[in-house]
Write an enzyme that holds these catalytic residues in place. Sequence first.
Site, PDB file in Angstrom:
ATOM      1  N   ASP A  66       0.875  -1.281   0.384  1.00 15.14           N
ATOM      2  CA  ASP A  66      -0.269   0.024  -0.261  1.00 15.14           C
ATOM      3  C   ASP A  66       0.619   1.245  -0.032  1.00 15.14           C
ATOM      4  O   ASP A  66       0.409   2.220   0.543  1.00 15.14           O
ATOM      5  CB  ASP A  66      -0.946   0.171   0.969  1.00 15.14           C
ATOM      6  CG  ASP A  66      -2.123  -0.943   1.802  1.00 15.14           C
ATOM      7  OD1 ASP A  66      -2.307  -1.757   0.123  1.00 15.14           O
ATOM      8  OD2 ASP A  66      -1.827  -2.055   2.945  1.00 15.14           O
ATOM      9  N   GLU A 275     -11.578  -0.218  -2.957  1.00 12.93           N
ATOM     10  CA  GLU A 275     -11.176   0.249  -1.812  1.00 12.93           C
ATOM     11  C   GLU A 275      -9.742   1.006  -2.759  1.00 12.93           C
ATOM     12  O   GLU A 275      -9.820   1.799  -3.314  1.00 12.93           O
ATOM     13  CB  GLU A 275      -9.928  -0.410  -0.637  1.00 12.93           C
ATOM     14  CG  GLU A 275      -9.372  -2.077  -1.812  1.00 12.93           C
ATOM     15  CD  GLU A 275      -9.291  -2.316  -0.799  1.00 12.93           C
ATOM     16  OE1 GLU A 275      -9.676  -2.905   0.095  1.00 12.93           O
ATOM     17  OE2 GLU A 275      -8.071  -3.739  -0.988  1.00 12.93           O
TER      18      GLU A 275
END
Length: 372
Positions: A66, A275
Amino acid sequence: MRNPLNLKAPAAALAASLALLAACQSTETKQETTATTVPAETSKTDSAAGPKFLSQPLVKDIYTADPSAHVFDGKIYIYPSHDIETGMPENDKGDHFAMNDYHILSMDSVGGPVTDHGVALAVKDIPWAGRQLWAPDAAFKNGTYYLYFPVKDKQDVFRIGVATSKTPAGPFKAEATPIAGSFSIDPAVFTDTDGKSYMYFGGLWGGQLQRWQKGTYDANAPEKEPSGDVPALSARVGQLSADMKHFDGPVQDVKILDEAGKPLLASDTKRRFFEGSWMHKYNGKYYFSYSTGDTHLLVYAVGDKPTGPFTYKGVIMEPVQGWTTHHSIIEVKGKWYIFYHDTQLSGKTWLRNIKVTELKRKADGSIETIVP
């Protein structure tokens, strides 16, 4: 973001990853805070006999995912998740992603050596936190660096917190309470050319966004998002206050429309939001990009304002190795780059490694699809 693709690395790669994991777990227990530098990776392949990848992991001594990248003071700083092995079984709520802290990375240039600045913030240092430090982001304003992070509170509900530091590498000190009005996961903060800052956030399934549709957390809401021909749930966006620690007004839905100007539907799983929000600006247009989750794509939509609405435009990156996909996009010295992750080192969905590759555009500003 929770069911793996069951993509398996070759036996040799798995053996190597087990050795790496043992070393990684050993270093994790030390909670190091000193910076270490590792040489840049130059090879584009593992070996003649192994799988080929578009780019190589930026660091190999810890697992990272991420990546939120920024240019601060002429240097690239990366704010990733720090994956660890916990032995928890996989499930759709993502309990096997049980990260405990953040390491901040930096490099002077893309392709240059990467410095690991050690632990910048840990769950134990956040007064209101319970567990699971997921994907963070960072921003700079008022002479201060801000680290935004999602973590479950002591009632196991995801909230978004903020921590501050006078240096981009930290360490960061967390505020005593989460940001009022925040919920779910994956904060991404964008500061426009007029100085106004916005936070985009939200994630489905384990990210709990589907449990906030009535304005408050509903523990009895379904584990997954609505299905069928109903409007898809979407990310939220809120303008940040001058002190960067609160919302300046209510948050609102990020509206993502199809080419006919209609909201994307829940059944449109290759285009709807799941997301991993990110925002960047190019030639006066606002590019809202995100992951489609269970269809494993990074896609984007374009709008005329930072709050939208945004019209879906296409795929940025095809599926990577592993179940999750998450990214950031920045400009460095006139070129654009996408930071992302896959599971090259471990072959395990919950033990990922961050990478970077160039992002290219066509003359009309559309993004060329990357096949990793």
